[in-house]
Design a protein around this motif. Sequence first.
Motif, short mmCIF file in Angstrom:
data_model
loop_
_atom_site.label_atom_id
_atom_site.label_comp_id
_atom_site.label_asym_id
_atom_site.label_seq_id
_atom_site.Cartn_x
_atom_site.Cartn_y
_atom_site.Cartn_z
N LYS A 30 -2.96 13.57 6.42
CA LYS A 30 -2.79 12.27 7.05
C LYS A 30 -3.66 11.25 6.31
O LYS A 30 -4.80 11.55 5.94
CB LYS A 30 -3.21 12.37 8.51
CG LYS A 30 -2.88 11.18 9.32
CD LYS A 30 -2.02 11.62 10.48
CE LYS A 30 -2.00 10.52 11.50
NZ LYS A 30 -0.76 9.86 11.58
N ALA A 31 -3.13 10.09 6.08
CA ALA A 31 -3.88 9.03 5.39
C ALA A 31 -5.00 8.51 6.28
O ALA A 31 -4.88 8.49 7.51
CB ALA A 31 -2.94 7.89 5.01
N ASP A 35 -7.79 5.45 2.01
CA ASP A 35 -6.64 5.68 1.12
C ASP A 35 -5.84 4.41 0.84
O ASP A 35 -4.96 4.41 -0.03
CB ASP A 35 -5.69 6.71 1.73
CG ASP A 35 -6.32 8.09 1.83
OD1 ASP A 35 -6.99 8.51 0.87
OD2 ASP A 35 -6.12 8.75 2.87
N CYS A 36 -6.10 3.34 1.56
CA CYS A 36 -5.27 2.13 1.43
C CYS A 36 -5.19 1.61 0.00
O CYS A 36 -4.12 1.22 -0.46
CB CYS A 36 -5.77 1.04 2.37
SG CYS A 36 -5.37 1.37 4.10
N SER A 38 -5.43 3.31 -2.82
CA SER A 38 -4.57 4.20 -3.60
C SER A 38 -3.11 4.03 -3.23
O SER A 38 -2.24 4.05 -4.10
CB SER A 38 -4.99 5.66 -3.37
OG SER A 38 -6.30 5.88 -3.83
N ILE A 39 -2.84 3.87 -1.94
CA ILE A 39 -1.45 3.67 -1.51
C ILE A 39 -0.91 2.36 -2.09
O ILE A 39 0.21 2.32 -2.62
CB ILE A 39 -1.34 3.69 0.02
CG1 ILE A 39 -1.68 5.08 0.56
CG2 ILE A 39 0.06 3.26 0.47
CD1 ILE A 39 -1.82 5.15 2.07
N ALA A 76 0.72 7.07 7.71
CA ALA A 76 1.14 7.63 6.43
C ALA A 76 0.52 9.00 6.20
O ALA A 76 -0.49 9.36 6.82
CB ALA A 76 0.73 6.69 5.29
N VAL A 78 -0.60 11.33 2.67
CA VAL A 78 -0.81 11.22 1.23
C VAL A 78 -0.73 12.60 0.60
O VAL A 78 -1.03 13.62 1.24
CB VAL A 78 -2.15 10.54 0.87
CG1 VAL A 78 -2.15 9.09 1.29
CG2 VAL A 78 -3.34 11.28 1.44
N GLU A 80 -2.22 14.73 -2.63
CA GLU A 80 -3.33 14.70 -3.59
C GLU A 80 -3.22 15.85 -4.58
O GLU A 80 -2.85 16.96 -4.21
CB GLU A 80 -4.68 14.88 -2.87
CG GLU A 80 -5.08 13.76 -1.97
CD GLU A 80 -6.44 14.03 -1.32
OE1 GLU A 80 -6.66 15.17 -0.84
OE2 GLU A 80 -7.25 13.10 -1.30
N VAL A 85 -4.92 10.58 -5.22
CA VAL A 85 -3.70 10.39 -4.43
C VAL A 85 -2.57 10.13 -5.41
O VAL A 85 -2.61 9.17 -6.18
CB VAL A 85 -3.86 9.23 -3.42
CG1 VAL A 85 -2.54 8.93 -2.72
CG2 VAL A 85 -4.94 9.55 -2.40
N PHE A 88 2.71 9.26 -1.46
CA PHE A 88 2.52 8.95 -0.04
C PHE A 88 3.86 8.85 0.66
O PHE A 88 4.90 8.65 0.03
CB PHE A 88 1.72 7.65 0.14
CG PHE A 88 2.49 6.41 -0.18
CD1 PHE A 88 3.13 5.69 0.81
CD2 PHE A 88 2.58 5.95 -1.49
CE1 PHE A 88 3.84 4.54 0.52
CE2 PHE A 88 3.29 4.82 -1.80
CZ PHE A 88 3.93 4.10 -0.79
#
Length: 99
Positions: A30-31, A35-36, A38-39, A76, A78, A80, A85, A88
């Motif tokens: 789960k994001a 992680d924002c 990278s997304i 989201a 992700v 890895e 990452v 997604f």
Amino acid sequence: MVSNVNHNSRPVNSFIFSVNKIKVEIKIRKAVREDCGSIMKLVHELALYERAPEQVTVSPEHFMESGFGEKPVWEAFVAEMGDEVVGFALYYIRYSTWK
């Protein structure tokens, strides 16, 4: 598939497969807020590939608030490889029985 918990206590599913005799491990989780960036990088890469970079208009701040603020509208997962990452899946809920 291997299920475990990573060092940050986030549930993780690991998939190990071979590509040209090279073992590859992909972790799906789960994001989280961190992680924002990278997304958004992946979103911009997709927009460039689609020749539509101007179509991505959300700011990093708005994106983060929309997913991890008081009233999140998206969630989201992700993927890895190592600590990077590489993919997604972003989803949001909209319910309607009729327009």
